[in-house]
Motif scaffolding. Structure first.
Motif, PDB file in Angstrom:
ATOM      1  N   LYS A 126       4.287 -57.165  27.404  1.00 22.79           N
ATOM      2  CA  LYS A 126       4.602 -57.000  25.986  1.00 22.79           C
ATOM      3  C   LYS A 126       4.446 -58.284  25.178  1.00 22.79           C
ATOM      4  N   LYS A 127       4.056 -59.372  25.834  1.00 19.04           N
ATOM      5  CA  LYS A 127       3.984 -60.658  25.137  1.00 19.04           C
ATOM      6  C   LYS A 127       2.949 -60.654  24.014  1.00 19.04           C
ATOM      7  N   LEU A 172      -2.025 -51.327  24.934  1.00 13.32           N
ATOM      8  CA  LEU A 172      -2.482 -50.783  26.215  1.00 13.32           C
ATOM      9  C   LEU A 172      -1.856 -51.539  27.378  1.00 13.32           C
ATOM     10  N   ALA A 173      -1.822 -52.860  27.286  1.00  8.99           N
ATOM     11  CA  ALA A 173      -1.220 -53.667  28.349  1.00  8.99           C
ATOM     12  C   ALA A 173       0.281 -53.423  28.437  1.00  8.99           C
ATOM     13  N   ALA A 174       0.941 -53.233  27.290  1.00 12.61           N
ATOM     14  CA  ALA A 174       2.387 -52.996  27.277  1.00 12.61           C
ATOM     15  C   ALA A 174       2.729 -51.644  27.898  1.00 12.61           C
ATOM     16  N   MET A 175       1.964 -50.618  27.546  1.00 16.74           N
ATOM     17  CA  MET A 175       2.264 -49.261  28.009  1.00 16.74           C
ATOM     18  C   MET A 175       1.976 -49.044  29.483  1.00 16.74           C
ATOM     19  N   LEU A 224       6.445 -47.751  23.991  1.00 15.91           N
ATOM     20  CA  LEU A 224       5.775 -49.048  24.017  1.00 15.91           C
ATOM     21  C   LEU A 224       6.231 -49.860  25.216  1.00 15.91           C
ATOM     22  N   ALA A 225       7.520 -49.791  25.510  1.00 19.81           N
ATOM     23  CA  ALA A 225       8.055 -50.483  26.681  1.00 19.81           C
ATOM     24  C   ALA A 225       8.098 -49.510  27.850  1.00 19.81           C
ATOM     25  N   ARG A 278      -9.195 -57.278  32.513  1.00 15.81           N
ATOM     26  CA  ARG A 278     -10.182 -56.195  32.461  1.00 15.81           C
ATOM     27  C   ARG A 278     -10.033 -55.407  31.158  1.00 15.81           C
ATOM     28  N   TYR A 279      -8.803 -55.229  30.709  1.00 17.03           N
ATOM     29  CA  TYR A 279      -8.584 -54.572  29.419  1.00 17.03           C
ATOM     30  C   TYR A 279      -9.250 -55.362  28.289  1.00 17.03           C
ATOM     31  N   ALA A 280      -9.222 -56.690  28.413  1.00 13.63           N
ATOM     32  CA  ALA A 280      -9.784 -57.542  27.356  1.00 13.63           C
ATOM     33  C   ALA A 280     -11.274 -57.327  27.176  1.00 13.63           C
ATOM     34  N   THR A 281     -11.940 -56.817  28.224  1.00 14.02           N
ATOM     35  CA  THR A 281     -13.378 -56.569  28.114  1.00 14.02           C
ATOM     36  C   THR A 281     -13.693 -55.247  27.416  1.00 14.02           C
TER      37      THR A 281
END
Length: 346
Positions: free
Chosen positions: A78-79, A70-73, A98-99, A56-59
């Protein structure tokens, strides 16, 4: 009371030193296998949901940097974070935002408490809050720092139900004991060492600093109090983790205070918006979310270009690292004695 504090400090310090020495001589052979063995079915379910949210973030944006941060936080993914982005966050002293860490979980816990009007003695409220806290911990992959924070929050919640206030050192020691009983190899985890060093430093340093300020004046000026608390906690945490960061990674970030004054409020906004985005279909929330992440990335990139933004190639030995902590302990004891003498004079 002071003697009990020093006894707890000595015990926790010895545990940290032993872990540091053991880490230097022994590395777990298969760290990934250890994590994979924990609640596989629950992990699969949470992994699926985490991947759905990442999709969903990718959209929201085509910017890989914003999407990965955004996905990491918010999800612990974190990949996708590039090596350059990792370097920027590391040299500016913002790697901890970040982590996922106890900071993120504490922000979520405080939000939930405010939404429930701080009803600390309600069993139903505490059950719901802790369910959400542990659900988020499981969703984000059971990182050591978030598990540590979840256990501490659970202990504090149980104590609040009984109308008691837990001693932070006792709660921290109990949390360390629970984690080591659950997995004896956790002491080798860098996240475990950094998390406990930061919290231990915050507990001791903030207790001293609180005696140096006028609490009534601070309470009358909430914005000043918020800034002051943020600065004190940032400095205290950095003092606690700086020797370990130098030992493990060989770096120190001189501008960590400036970075935290920018990054921590930004992370708070990001987490609040992310939680709203997860439960609502409004695209405007997602756009705001990406906008805050984008601004944070740009600001940290500018800070990373400032001369002497990082001191590297430190790499102290185990003995030197331990001696640094011993020096911090001597400094703390000296400050306490000075405070006691000043109080006696008054």
């Amino acid at each position: 009371m002071r003697r009990l504090h020093f006894t707890a400090l000595l015990g926790l310090t010895i545990c940290m030193m032993v872990g540091l020495i053991l880490y230097n001589s022994f590395h777990p052979a298969d760290e990934q296998a250890r994590h994979a063995s924990q609640a596989p079915s629950a992990h699969k379910m949470m992994d699926n949901y985490r991947h759905q949210m990442a999709a969903r973030y990718a959209t929201l944006t085509t910017d890989e940097a914003d999407r990965s941060v955004l996905a990491a936080m918010t999800l612990g993914e974190k990949k996708g974070v590039s090596r350059e982005l990792r370097r920027i966050y590391a040299v500016t002293g913002a790697a901890h935002v970040l982590a996922l860490s106890g900071l993120h979980l504490s922000i979520i816990y405080m939000l939930l408490m405010r939404l429930t009007l701080n009803r600390q003695r309600s069993i139903l409220v505490q059950t719901l809050i802790l369910s959400m806290v542990w659900g988020y911990t499981l969703l984000t992959g059971l990182a050591t720092s978030t598990v540590r924070s979840a256990i501490m929050l659970t202990v504090y919640s149980l104590l609040s139900l009984g109308g008691r206030r837990g001693q932070p050192l006792n709660v921290l020691a109990l949390t360390a004991l629970i984690l080591m009983l659950a997995d004896r190899t956790v002491v080798y985890d860098i996240g475990f060492q950094l998390s406990f060093a930061a919290v231990l430093s915050i507990i001791f340093i903030t207790s001293v600093v609180d005696e140096l300020v006028d609490k009534s004046w601070m309470m009358a000026h909430p914005l000043v109090k918020w800034m002051w608390d943020l600065m004190v906690v940032s400095v205290a945490a950095q003092i606690g983790v700086a020797p370990l960061l130098a030992y493990h990674f060989g770096t120190f970030s001189p501008y960590f205070l400036l970075t935290n004054l920018i990054a921590i409020p930004s992370v708070t906004v990001i987490l609040y918006l992310a939680l709203i985005f997860w439960v609502t279909p409004f695209d405007v929330v997602g756009e705001l979310l990406v906008g805050v992440v984008h601004i944070l990335n740009k600001v940290l990139a500018l800070l990373a270009q400032i001369p002497y933004s990082v001191i590297d190639n430190l790499h102290p030995s185990v003995v030197q690292t331990i001696l640094i902590y011993v020096g911090f302990g001597c400094w703390y004891a000296a400050v306490l004695k000075l405070l006691q003498k000043s109080q006696n004079i008054v």
